[in-house]
Every structure is written in C-alpha cells, then in structure tokens.
Enzyme design. Structure first.
Site, short mmCIF file in Angstrom:
data_model
loop_
_atom_site.label_atom_id
_atom_site.label_comp_id
_atom_site.label_asym_id
_atom_site.label_seq_id
_atom_site.Cartn_x
_atom_site.Cartn_y
_atom_site.Cartn_z
N HIS A 39 1.07 -1.23 -0.04
CA HIS A 39 -0.06 0.10 -0.06
C HIS A 39 0.70 1.34 -0.11
O HIS A 39 2.08 1.21 0.09
CB HIS A 39 -1.01 -0.04 1.21
CG HIS A 39 -0.55 0.14 2.56
ND1 HIS A 39 0.09 -0.95 3.03
CD2 HIS A 39 -0.43 1.27 3.53
CE1 HIS A 39 0.79 -0.41 4.19
NE2 HIS A 39 0.48 0.71 4.57
N GLU A 174 1.99 -8.07 10.15
CA GLU A 174 2.18 -6.97 10.79
C GLU A 174 1.94 -6.95 12.40
O GLU A 174 0.69 -7.72 12.54
CB GLU A 174 1.65 -5.80 10.15
CG GLU A 174 0.07 -5.76 10.17
CD GLU A 174 -0.20 -4.33 10.98
OE1 GLU A 174 0.47 -3.95 11.90
OE2 GLU A 174 -1.42 -4.10 10.75
#
Length: 226
Positions: A39, A174
């Site tokens: 992203h 993450e």
C-alpha cells in the site's frame, strides 16, 4: 522483496533499510528479482525511488492500481514537506519518482499473476486504506502470505480484510498494535461525536488532524451519518 519503506524516526539515510544486507556488492539486480508493494503509506513505499533510481534496482515493481495512483502523490508530498520545508537531507528527487513509477506493474484485487515460471502472486483485500492488500505468494508447492498492514474491524468505506482459506507454509504478519488494548469501535466513535457535538453546539470550531492518508474518509462518513 515485500515493501520498500522508510522509518520516520530519522532525518537522514538511517530512515532507509540496510540494503547492503541484500547485496554486499550493491548488485541488486542479480540479488533481487521483484518488489511487491502492499500500500501507499510512506513506511511501505518511502525508500522505493531511492532503491530504484539511486541504488540502481531496475526490475519490476508490483502494486495495486490505487497504490500506483497515490504513491507518487505521497512521495512528492514527502519531498515538499520534509525536504523543502523542514530541511531534511534529500535522498531522491521528483525526477527519480517519475522514473521509479515507470517500473510499476499494476494488478487487480484477487488477480492471480504468474510473475515468472516459478513465482505466482495473488492480492487480497487488507482493509486499512484504499488499495491495501495482503499478498499470497507461491513458489511451486510452497505458499506464504505477507499481510502488510491489515484491519479486521469493519469500517464505513473499506470493510474488514478478507482472504480465502489457504494452506500455507509461512505467514509474515504485521504487529503494529499487537500489544494495544482499545475500547470498542462504538465507544471510541461515541466519545468522538460527543466532543464534536458539544463544541459545535457552543458555536466552537473543530479541527481534526489526520496524520495518515486514508483516515479522513472514515471520519467524513461518520460525521455525515451522525
């Protein structure tokens, strides 16, 4: 390589990953075949023009169409704010950004891409921000998922992350808020709206800083619903 971002805690070259760990001789094109970006936030793309145009990586860079559209805007804004206004040491230029984006190959959500005879990738919706994805990569019979940043809490404009049932050998995930315990989304929204209602009712003004692109839209929709 998954993502190519910068660490915002420094103002010099220490913001970037130690690329010498990829190739001691700085021959990145022999050491690395592909970059896949999840992203457009700077901690995921901030070092990309430096790596391609200054370090010399010349291979393809895969990302989603929204990421391809927004990444150069984020990078130019970084140059304008951090370099021009705050005097940070310049690591790449606007021309570097233009040339870097020419290496980008844009893909669609849930499009299976046969990158080469060995590597296949498929992108899944990650929530988080527009165009953010989790990547499933397969090499022969080995499969991994790299999540990037993802969000499992449904919001008003993107919805929660979604991924197929997969048989995986490895997950790279993450953990930004892994140790953070928060109130419920409903409770946080209620307190936010109560504070705004109180100020507006007393003819005050409300300024809402949003530190990351992609956050403001959710607040707009919340306020509009209210």
């Amino acid at each position: 390589m998954f993502d190519c971002g910068m660490y915002m805690g420094y103002l010099d070259h220490r913001r970037y990953p130690d690329f010498s760990l990829i190739s001691k001789s700085n021959d990145f094109n022999n050491a690395l075949s592909y970059i896949i970006i999840t992203h457009f936030h700077m901690d995921h793309i901030g070092a990309l023009p430096y790596f391609t145009e200054v370090c010399g990586y010349d291979g393809p860079v895969y990302m989603m169409y929204p990421t391809k559209a927004l990444a150069p805007l984020m990078l130019e804004d970084y140059l304008r704010v951090m370099v021009d206004q705050r005097g940070e040491e310049e690591q790449f230029t606007s021309e570097n950004i233009v040339q870097c984006m020419k290496k980008v190959i844009a893909v669609d959500l849930k499009q299976t891409v046969q990158v080469d005879k060995d590597l296949q990738i498929r992108a899944y919706h990650a929530g988080h921000v527009l165009g953010a994805v989790m990547i499933c990569a397969k090499v022969e019979d080995v499969a991994i998922v790299y999540t990037g940043d993802y969000n499992m809490t449904p919001d008003r404009h993107l919805g929660a992350a979604q991924i197929d049932r997969l048989r995986l050998d490895l997950v790279i995930i993450e953990s930004t808020y892994a140790r953070t315990v928060r109130d419920s989304k409903y409770a946080r929204e209620r307190e936010f709206l109560k504070a705004i209602h109180k100020l507006v009712a007393s003819e005050g003004n409300v300024l809402i800083p949003t530190f990351a692109l992609g956050r403001a839209q959710e607040l707009y929709i919340l306020l509009d619903d209210y």
